[in-house]
Write a protein that holds these residues in place. Structure first.
Motif, PDB file in Angstrom:
ATOM      1  N   GLN A  93       2.390   0.381  -8.001  1.00 27.51           N
ATOM      2  CA  GLN A  93       2.164  -0.919  -8.268  1.00 27.51           C
ATOM      3  C   GLN A  93       2.120  -1.787  -7.136  1.00 27.51           C
ATOM      4  OE1 GLN A  93       1.946  -1.719 -11.253  1.00 27.51           O
ATOM      5  NE2 GLN A  93       2.836  -0.406 -12.744  1.00 27.51           N
ATOM      6  N   TRP A  94       1.580  -1.292  -5.944  1.00 24.99           N
ATOM      7  CA  TRP A  94       1.541  -1.890  -4.774  1.00 24.99           C
ATOM      8  C   TRP A  94       0.790  -3.279  -4.885  1.00 24.99           C
ATOM      9  CZ3 TRP A  94      -2.671  -3.594  -2.279  1.00 24.99           C
ATOM     10  CH2 TRP A  94      -3.923  -2.956  -2.607  1.00 24.99           C
ATOM     11  N   TRP A  95      -0.571  -2.861  -5.815  1.00 25.22           N
ATOM     12  CA  TRP A  95      -1.330  -4.131  -5.827  1.00 25.22           C
ATOM     13  C   TRP A  95      -0.771  -5.249  -6.730  1.00 25.22           C
ATOM     14  CZ3 TRP A  95      -3.362  -5.047 -10.892  1.00 25.22           C
ATOM     15  CH2 TRP A  95      -2.997  -4.111 -11.824  1.00 25.22           C
ATOM     16  N   ARG A  96       0.274  -4.991  -7.606  1.00 27.01           N
ATOM     17  CA  ARG A  96       0.985  -6.086  -8.230  1.00 27.01           C
ATOM     18  C   ARG A  96       1.967  -6.561  -7.299  1.00 27.01           C
ATOM     19  NH1 ARG A  96       0.273  -2.706 -13.234  1.00 27.01           N
ATOM     20  NH2 ARG A  96      -0.896  -3.964 -14.596  1.00 27.01           N
ATOM     21  N   LEU A  97       2.744  -5.853  -6.670  1.00 27.21           N
ATOM     22  CA  LEU A  97       3.879  -6.300  -5.799  1.00 27.21           C
ATOM     23  C   LEU A  97       3.301  -7.253  -4.689  1.00 27.21           C
ATOM     24  CD1 LEU A  97       5.994  -2.912  -5.380  1.00 27.21           C
ATOM     25  CD2 LEU A  97       6.165  -5.090  -7.128  1.00 27.21           C
ATOM     26  N   VAL A  98       2.159  -7.223  -4.032  1.00 29.18           N
ATOM     27  CA  VAL A  98       1.695  -7.961  -2.899  1.00 29.18           C
ATOM     28  C   VAL A  98       1.420  -9.500  -3.495  1.00 29.18           C
ATOM     29  CG1 VAL A  98       0.491  -6.326  -1.391  1.00 29.18           C
ATOM     30  CG2 VAL A  98      -0.895  -7.556  -3.563  1.00 29.18           C
ATOM     31  N   ASN A  99       1.628  -9.593  -4.844  1.00 34.98           N
ATOM     32  CA  ASN A  99       1.745 -11.040  -5.291  1.00 34.98           C
ATOM     33  C   ASN A  99       2.579 -12.073  -4.849  1.00 34.98           C
ATOM     34  OD1 ASN A  99      -0.879 -11.680  -7.085  1.00 34.98           O
ATOM     35  ND2 ASN A  99      -0.284  -9.755  -8.143  1.00 34.98           N
ATOM     36  N   ILE A 100       3.677 -11.334  -4.274  1.00 39.72           N
ATOM     37  CA  ILE A 100       4.835 -12.101  -3.829  1.00 39.72           C
ATOM     38  C   ILE A 100       4.271 -13.072  -2.487  1.00 39.72           C
ATOM     39  CG2 ILE A 100       6.923 -11.525  -2.354  1.00 39.72           C
ATOM     40  CD1 ILE A 100       7.477  -9.051  -4.086  1.00 39.72           C
ATOM     41  N   VAL A 101       3.426 -12.440  -1.890  1.00 40.13           N
ATOM     42  CA  VAL A 101       2.862 -13.377  -0.771  1.00 40.13           C
ATOM     43  C   VAL A 101       1.692 -14.195  -1.175  1.00 40.13           C
ATOM     44  CG1 VAL A 101       1.703 -13.131   1.462  1.00 40.13           C
ATOM     45  CG2 VAL A 101       3.370 -11.449   0.853  1.00 40.13           C
ATOM     46  N   PRO A 102       1.959 -15.545  -1.265  1.00 39.41           N
ATOM     47  CA  PRO A 102       0.816 -16.228  -1.676  1.00 39.41           C
ATOM     48  C   PRO A 102      -0.376 -16.265  -0.868  1.00 39.41           C
ATOM     49  CG  PRO A 102       2.997 -17.599  -1.542  1.00 39.41           C
ATOM     50  CD  PRO A 102       3.173 -16.327  -0.887  1.00 39.41           C
ATOM     51  N   GLY A 103      -1.471 -16.650  -1.401  1.00 42.38           N
ATOM     52  CA  GLY A 103      -2.773 -16.647  -0.682  1.00 42.38           C
ATOM     53  C   GLY A 103      -3.326 -15.249  -0.346  1.00 42.38           C
ATOM     54  N   PRO A 104      -3.129 -14.536   0.789  1.00 42.94           N
ATOM     55  CA  PRO A 104      -3.732 -13.250   1.025  1.00 42.94           C
ATOM     56  C   PRO A 104      -3.282 -12.223   0.002  1.00 42.94           C
ATOM     57  CG  PRO A 104      -2.571 -14.408   2.752  1.00 42.94           C
ATOM     58  CD  PRO A 104      -2.392 -15.282   1.798  1.00 42.94           C
ATOM     59  N   GLY A 105      -2.004 -12.222  -0.356  1.00 49.05           N
ATOM     60  CA  GLY A 105      -1.453 -11.224  -1.318  1.00 49.05           C
ATOM     61  C   GLY A 105      -2.159 -11.371  -2.465  1.00 49.05           C
ATOM     62  N   THR A 106      -2.338 -12.546  -3.145  1.00 51.18           N
ATOM     63  CA  THR A 106      -2.827 -12.672  -4.285  1.00 51.18           C
ATOM     64  C   THR A 106      -4.489 -12.015  -4.183  1.00 51.18           C
ATOM     65  OG1 THR A 106      -2.004 -14.646  -4.872  1.00 51.18           O
ATOM     66  CG2 THR A 106      -3.899 -14.020  -6.080  1.00 51.18           C
ATOM     67  N   PHE A 107      -5.291 -12.437  -3.038  1.00 52.15           N
ATOM     68  CA  PHE A 107      -6.493 -11.792  -2.801  1.00 52.15           C
ATOM     69  C   PHE A 107      -6.450 -10.382  -2.897  1.00 52.15           C
ATOM     70  CE2 PHE A 107      -9.798 -10.354   0.042  1.00 52.15           C
ATOM     71  CZ  PHE A 107     -10.964 -10.777  -0.600  1.00 52.15           C
ATOM     72  N   ALA A 108      -5.597  -9.686  -1.945  1.00 53.69           N
ATOM     73  CA  ALA A 108      -5.350  -8.432  -1.936  1.00 53.69           C
ATOM     74  C   ALA A 108      -5.175  -7.849  -3.216  1.00 53.69           C
ATOM     75  CB  ALA A 108      -4.434  -7.906  -1.014  1.00 53.69           C
ATOM     76  N   SER A 109      -4.576  -8.355  -4.470  1.00 50.10           N
ATOM     77  CA  SER A 109      -4.168  -7.702  -5.444  1.00 50.10           C
ATOM     78  C   SER A 109      -5.518  -7.867  -6.510  1.00 50.10           C
ATOM     79  CB  SER A 109      -3.297  -8.868  -6.227  1.00 50.10           C
ATOM     80  OG  SER A 109      -2.812  -8.299  -7.415  1.00 50.10           O
ATOM     81  N   TRP A 110      -6.261  -8.632  -6.261  1.00 51.59           N
ATOM     82  CA  TRP A 110      -7.467  -8.641  -6.938  1.00 51.59           C
ATOM     83  C   TRP A 110      -8.469  -7.548  -6.698  1.00 51.59           C
ATOM     84  CZ3 TRP A 110      -8.019 -10.645 -11.693  1.00 51.59           C
ATOM     85  CH2 TRP A 110      -7.379 -11.692 -12.282  1.00 51.59           C
ATOM     86  N   VAL A 111      -8.439  -7.449  -5.517  1.00 49.42           N
ATOM     87  CA  VAL A 111      -9.217  -6.356  -4.730  1.00 49.42           C
ATOM     88  C   VAL A 111      -8.844  -5.062  -5.109  1.00 49.42           C
ATOM     89  CG1 VAL A 111      -9.974  -5.047  -2.602  1.00 49.42           C
ATOM     90  CG2 VAL A 111     -10.049  -7.795  -3.075  1.00 49.42           C
ATOM     91  N   GLY A 112      -7.513  -4.828  -5.077  1.00 55.55           N
ATOM     92  CA  GLY A 112      -6.809  -3.519  -5.256  1.00 55.55           C
ATOM     93  C   GLY A 112      -7.113  -3.352  -6.952  1.00 55.55           C
ATOM     94  N   ALA A 113      -6.713  -4.396  -7.779  1.00 57.19           N
ATOM     95  CA  ALA A 113      -7.002  -4.083  -9.038  1.00 57.19           C
ATOM     96  C   ALA A 113      -8.412  -3.606  -9.518  1.00 57.19           C
ATOM     97  CB  ALA A 113      -6.882  -5.402  -9.910  1.00 57.19           C
ATOM     98  N   GLY A 114      -9.278  -4.105  -8.844  1.00 61.62           N
ATOM     99  CA  GLY A 114     -10.627  -3.678  -9.105  1.00 61.62           C
ATOM    100  C   GLY A 114     -11.079  -2.434  -8.620  1.00 61.62           C
ATOM    101  N   VAL A 115     -10.528  -2.053  -7.534  1.00 61.80           N
ATOM    102  CA  VAL A 115     -10.725  -0.777  -6.923  1.00 61.80           C
ATOM    103  C   VAL A 115     -10.103   0.362  -7.849  1.00 61.80           C
ATOM    104  CG1 VAL A 115     -10.291   0.894  -5.086  1.00 61.80           C
ATOM    105  CG2 VAL A 115     -11.259  -1.471  -4.571  1.00 61.80           C
ATOM    106  N   HIS A 116      -8.789   0.188  -8.134  1.00 59.23           N
ATOM    107  CA  HIS A 116      -8.148   1.156  -8.919  1.00 59.23           C
ATOM    108  C   HIS A 116      -8.687   1.259 -10.417  1.00 59.23           C
ATOM    109  CE1 HIS A 116      -5.387   1.532  -5.761  1.00 59.23           C
ATOM    110  NE2 HIS A 116      -4.698   0.466  -6.123  1.00 59.23           N
TER     111      HIS A 116
END
Length: 311
Positions: A259-282
Motif C-alpha cells: 500500500q505504499w502508493w496510498r501511504l505517500v499521500n501523507i506528504v502533500p504535493g509530491p506524495g499525491t503525484f507519486a500516489s497517482w503514478v504508482g496507482a497507474g503502474v500497479h
C-alpha cells in the motif's frame, strides 16, 4: 460430442483475442473450464471436453500455428481432427491423398467428390483411430504422463508453457480491482471528510486535524488489511488479501509494501503525484499474463482472491 462433428472457430467460440499469447489463452480457457465445473458440469461433459481440446491446441505455439494456417486456408477440421492435433501435434493426412496429391489439392472439405474420385474419399483432415486413447480425456490444465512411445512423439515440440495453478482464476481481475479501488476511495473520502469537518467545526487546529487524517488513513489502509483481511470495498465484494505462500493475512510490513502508493499521500504535493503514478503502474500490471497480480502484490508476496476459493 461426436468426433466427426465440424468444430467452430475456436477463437470465436470462446470469445478469445487472436492477439493474446498462448499463456493468456490457456489461462482464459482454464477459467472457463473452472466456471463450468462450479456450475455442476461433470469433467466428461461435452462442453468441458471441447474446452480441453481448445486448450491443447491454442496453448501450444506450434499447434496453434498449424490450426491458424488451416483457418486461413478456409478448411474446417472436425473435433476429432483438433483432438488429434492437440494430442500428437500434427494432422494425419488421408492415405489416398498421399498417393494422389493432385486430387487432394483440388478437393474442398464439405463438397461431394467429383468424377473419377472414390466415393469414400474424405476431407484433408481425416479422423484416424489412435491406439493410445481418446484425446477428449486429456486434460491440458494439469501435468500429464505421456502415453505415447518415443517414436510417436519424436517430432512433437516440447511444451512452451506450463499450466497455471487453478487458484489463479479465483483472483480478482483488473476490472474488479479498479472498481474496488474506486469504491474504497469513496468510502475513505466519506469517512475522512466527515471526521475532518467535525474537528474543524469544533475549533480544533489544522495540525491536529491533519494528524487525525493520517491516523484514519493508516487505519483504513493498513488496519483493515492486516486485521480484517481486506479493505471494506474488497470485503463487500467477497475478496480477501493474503500471503501467496502461507494463505494467511498480511503482516504489517507486507501491507505497507503493498500500500505504499496510498501511504505517500501523507506528504502533500509530491506524495499525491507519486500516489497517482504508482496507482497507474500497479493497475496496468494486474494482467492475465502476470497471473492477476500487480507489481505491488508481487513486492508484498500477496494476492487478492475470493474469500472461500474452490479447493
Amino acid at each position: 460430442m461426436n468426433a466427426n462433428d465440424i468444430a467452430p472457430n475456436l477463437y470465436e467460440e470462446w470469445g478469445l483475442d487472436r492477439r493474446d499469447g498462448e499463456r493468456e489463452l490457456l489461462v482464459l480457457l482454464e477459467s472457463k473450464d473452472l466456471s463450468l465445473g462450479q456450475q455442476g458440469q461433470d469433467i466428461e461433459d461435452p462442453r468441458r471436453a471441447q474446452l480441453r481440446i481448445a486448450a491443447s491446441v491454442l496453448g501450444s505455439a506450434a499447434k496453434r500455428a498449424e490450426y491458424d494456417k488451416a483457418c486461413e486456408a478456409g478448411l474446417r477440421p472436425t473435433w476429432g481432427d483438433l483432438g488429434q492435433l492437440g494430442t500428437v501435434g500434427q494432422w494425419s493426412p488421408q492415405p489416398q491423398q498421399q498417393q494422389q496429391p493432385q486430387q487432394a489439392q483440388s478437393f474442398q472439405p464439405g463438397q461431394p467428390a467429383g468424377t473419377g474420385q472414390h466415393a469414400h474419399q474424405e476431407p484433408r483432415f481425416a479422423q484416424t483411430a489412435s491406439p493410445y486413447g481418446s484425446p477428449y480425456s486429456r486434460n491440458p490444465f494439469a501435468p500429464q504422463h505421456n502415453p505415447f512411445p518415443p517414436a510417436a512423439t519424436a517430432s512433437v515440440p516440447a511444451p512452451l508453457i506450463q499450466s497455471p495453478a487453478p487458484e489463479i482464476s479465483q483472483r480478482a481481475g483488473q476490472d474488479a480491482r479498479i472498481g474496488m479501488a474506486i469504491l474504497d476511495l469513496f468510502f475513505f473520502s466519506l469517512i475522512s471528510g466527515s471526521f475532518g469537518g467535525a474537528l474543524l467545526s469544533g475549533g480544533v487546529d489544522e495540525l491536529s486535524t491533519f494528524i487525525g487524517g493520517v491516523i484514519i488513513l493508516l487505519l483504513y489502509v493498513l488496519g483493515t488489511e492486516c486485521w480484517l483481511g481486506a479493505s471494506p470495498a474488497k470485503l463487500l465484494m467477497g475478496y480477501t488479501v493474503r500471503d501467496v505462500d502461507t494463505k494467511e493475512r498480511l503482516s504489517l510490513t507486507q501491507s505497507a509494501k503493498r500500500q505504499w502508493w496510498r501511504l505517500v499521500n501523507i506528504v502533500p504535493g509530491p506524495g499525491t503525484f507519486a500516489s497517482w503514478v504508482g496507482a497507474g503502474v500497479h493497475t496496468f500490471t494486474i494482467t492475465e499474463k502476470n497471473n492477476r497480480r500487480g507489481s505491488h502484490d508481487e513486492w508484498a508476496n500477496a494476492e487478492v482472491v475470493k474469500k472461500h476459493p474452490r479447493k
